[in-house]
Design an enzyme around this catalytic site. Structure first.
Site, PDB file in Angstrom:
ATOM      1  N   CYS A 124      20.535 -46.528 -58.497  1.00 16.26           N
ATOM      2  CA  CYS A 124      20.177 -45.674 -57.361  1.00 16.26           C
ATOM      3  C   CYS A 124      19.336 -44.497 -57.839  1.00 16.26           C
ATOM      4  O   CYS A 124      19.576 -43.927 -58.892  1.00 16.26           O
ATOM      5  CB  CYS A 124      21.411 -45.217 -56.586  1.00 16.26           C
ATOM      6  SG  CYS A 124      22.177 -43.713 -57.193  1.00 16.26           S
ATOM      7  N   GLU A 125      18.354 -44.178 -57.031  1.00 18.15           N
ATOM      8  CA  GLU A 125      17.418 -43.143 -57.461  1.00 18.15           C
ATOM      9  C   GLU A 125      17.991 -41.737 -57.313  1.00 18.15           C
ATOM     10  O   GLU A 125      17.423 -40.784 -57.817  1.00 18.15           O
ATOM     11  CB  GLU A 125      16.095 -43.266 -56.689  1.00 18.15           C
ATOM     12  CG  GLU A 125      16.180 -42.971 -55.216  1.00 18.15           C
ATOM     13  CD  GLU A 125      14.842 -43.171 -54.519  1.00 18.15           C
ATOM     14  OE1 GLU A 125      14.031 -43.972 -55.007  1.00 18.15           O
ATOM     15  OE2 GLU A 125      14.632 -42.513 -53.487  1.00 18.15           O
ATOM     16  N   HIS A 126      19.120 -41.603 -56.637  1.00 21.73           N
ATOM     17  CA  HIS A 126      19.688 -40.267 -56.463  1.00 21.73           C
ATOM     18  C   HIS A 126      20.600 -39.872 -57.622  1.00 21.73           C
ATOM     19  O   HIS A 126      20.695 -38.702 -57.964  1.00 21.73           O
ATOM     20  CB  HIS A 126      20.478 -40.213 -55.151  1.00 21.73           C
ATOM     21  CG  HIS A 126      19.640 -40.534 -53.952  1.00 21.73           C
ATOM     22  ND1 HIS A 126      19.970 -41.497 -53.035  1.00 21.73           N
ATOM     23  CD2 HIS A 126      18.444 -40.032 -53.554  1.00 21.73           C
ATOM     24  CE1 HIS A 126      19.035 -41.567 -52.112  1.00 21.73           C
ATOM     25  NE2 HIS A 126      18.088 -40.695 -52.405  1.00 21.73           N
ATOM     26  N   HIS A 127      21.279 -40.850 -58.219  1.00 21.19           N
ATOM     27  CA  HIS A 127      22.241 -40.532 -59.275  1.00 21.19           C
ATOM     28  C   HIS A 127      21.973 -41.287 -60.574  1.00 21.19           C
ATOM     29  O   HIS A 127      22.673 -41.074 -61.559  1.00 21.19           O
ATOM     30  CB  HIS A 127      23.662 -40.859 -58.807  1.00 21.19           C
ATOM     31  CG  HIS A 127      24.048 -40.158 -57.541  1.00 21.19           C
ATOM     32  ND1 HIS A 127      23.892 -40.710 -56.298  1.00 21.19           N
ATOM     33  CD2 HIS A 127      24.560 -38.915 -57.338  1.00 21.19           C
ATOM     34  CE1 HIS A 127      24.303 -39.859 -55.378  1.00 21.19           C
ATOM     35  NE2 HIS A 127      24.708 -38.758 -55.983  1.00 21.19           N
ATOM     36  N   GLN A 165      18.705 -48.777 -51.590  1.00 24.31           N
ATOM     37  CA  GLN A 165      18.891 -50.152 -51.117  1.00 24.31           C
ATOM     38  C   GLN A 165      17.918 -50.469 -49.981  1.00 24.31           C
ATOM     39  O   GLN A 165      17.401 -51.586 -49.876  1.00 24.31           O
ATOM     40  CB  GLN A 165      20.345 -50.351 -50.657  1.00 24.31           C
ATOM     41  CG  GLN A 165      20.651 -51.805 -50.336  1.00 24.31           C
ATOM     42  CD  GLN A 165      22.095 -52.031 -49.963  1.00 24.31           C
ATOM     43  OE1 GLN A 165      22.988 -51.380 -50.502  1.00 24.31           O
ATOM     44  NE2 GLN A 165      22.336 -52.940 -49.044  1.00 24.31           N
ATOM     45  N   HIS A 193      27.767 -49.537 -54.262  1.00 23.55           N
ATOM     46  CA  HIS A 193      27.112 -48.448 -54.990  1.00 23.55           C
ATOM     47  C   HIS A 193      28.143 -47.710 -55.833  1.00 23.55           C
ATOM     48  O   HIS A 193      29.092 -47.144 -55.296  1.00 23.55           O
ATOM     49  CB  HIS A 193      26.456 -47.482 -53.998  1.00 23.55           C
ATOM     50  CG  HIS A 193      25.273 -48.073 -53.292  1.00 23.55           C
ATOM     51  ND1 HIS A 193      23.981 -47.642 -53.504  1.00 23.55           N
ATOM     52  CD2 HIS A 193      25.196 -49.098 -52.418  1.00 23.55           C
ATOM     53  CE1 HIS A 193      23.149 -48.369 -52.764  1.00 23.55           C
ATOM     54  NE2 HIS A 193      23.852 -49.246 -52.087  1.00 23.55           N
ATOM     55  N   CYS A 195      27.756 -45.011 -57.320  1.00 22.66           N
ATOM     56  CA  CYS A 195      27.728 -43.560 -57.072  1.00 22.66           C
ATOM     57  C   CYS A 195      28.674 -43.205 -55.931  1.00 22.66           C
ATOM     58  O   CYS A 195      29.015 -42.044 -55.741  1.00 22.66           O
ATOM     59  CB  CYS A 195      26.306 -43.058 -56.799  1.00 22.66           C
ATOM     60  SG  CYS A 195      25.563 -43.679 -55.285  1.00 22.66           S
TER      61      CYS A 195
HETATM   62 ZN    ZN Z   1      23.475 -42.770 -55.603  1.00 22.19          ZN
END
Ligand code: ZN
Length: 236
Positions: A124-127, A165, A193, A195
């Site tokens: 995931c690009e956020h975490h 996603q 996920h 995260c």
């Molecule tokens: Zn994430």
């Protein structure tokens, strides 16, 4: 191809004016053809060196409170960077190339082709934490069909980049749509996920579903329903 990419996604508003005659809503704004047709990184693009990347891992180890000199961690920066090379190899691979080799011998086949349960792992690009699950992909060929393993390869290329996603789903559909020009594409992705399962709300087993339909799948709810029922039908 270059010219097409630029005109579809202008870099600034003055260019936007110049291309206003093109319907900009043919594709959602977040989808840049250069993302789903080409390798994300040009070979000549400057990048930090391997030792700079390893030093960055050492900084993170120090940040969490580790003694970077202890024996168990001596090779960790090298291993982490090697793992990154593997997990993120999709930046250097070209989605359009995978779909390049097609076959014209469809023998009058006029239904959709479905490949389901394509397992993937992405980050995931956020975490920068893994999310993993299965992709189900259908397309209705017009003349050209592609080797079935290529849909799995395509999924892997996009999955081996930082992703959401939603974006992963849209990119797979867009690449097939753009290269094979089928009558329609349907993509459903179900994923867990980490995260969300190991940090944050820490809910194990929560699944996220995303879908994307183009062409006949978008226009015909009955085709979507048929796609879904085949995806959902029990395993043999
Ligand atoms: Zn994430």
């Amino acid at each position: 191809m270059d010219a097409l990419i630029k005109s579809l996604r202008p870099a600034n508003t003055s260019e936007l004016k110049a291309t206003e005659t093109k319907p900009l809503d043919v594709r959602p704004a977040e989808l840049d053809p250069s993302e789903f047709l080409a390798a994300a990184v040009r070979p000549d693009q400057p990048r930090p060196s391997r030792s700079e990347a390893e030093a960055a891992v050492q900084t993170l180890l120090s940040y969490i409170g580790e003694d970077t000199g202890r024996e168990g961690l001596l090779d960790t920066p090298r291993r982490v960077v090697e793992a990154f090379d593997e997990l993120y190899q999709g930046y250097h691979q070209c989605p359009a190339e995978v779909l390049d080799r097609t076959f014209g011998e469809t023998a009058g086949y006029d239904d959709f082709v479905l490949v389901r349960d394509i397992e993937f792992t992405s980050q995931c690009e956020h975490h920068m934490m893994p999310f993993y699950g299965r992709a189900h992909i259908a397309y209705t060929p017009v003349e050209r069909v592609v080797g079935l393993s290529k849909l799995a390869r395509l999924t892997d290329i996009f999955a081996r980049r930082l992703q959401t996603q939603e974006h992963l789903t849209a990119q797979i559909a867009a690449a097939i749509d753009e290269v094979l020009k089928p009558r329609g594409v349907a993509v459903l992705i179900e994923a867990e996920h980490t995260c969300m399962s190991v940090r944050g709300v820490a809910k194990h087993g929560a699944m996220t579903f995303t879908s994307r339909y183009t062409g006949m799948f978008r226009d015909n709810p009955a085709e979507q329903a048929r796609f879904m029922s085949l995806v959902r039908s029990p395993q043999r």
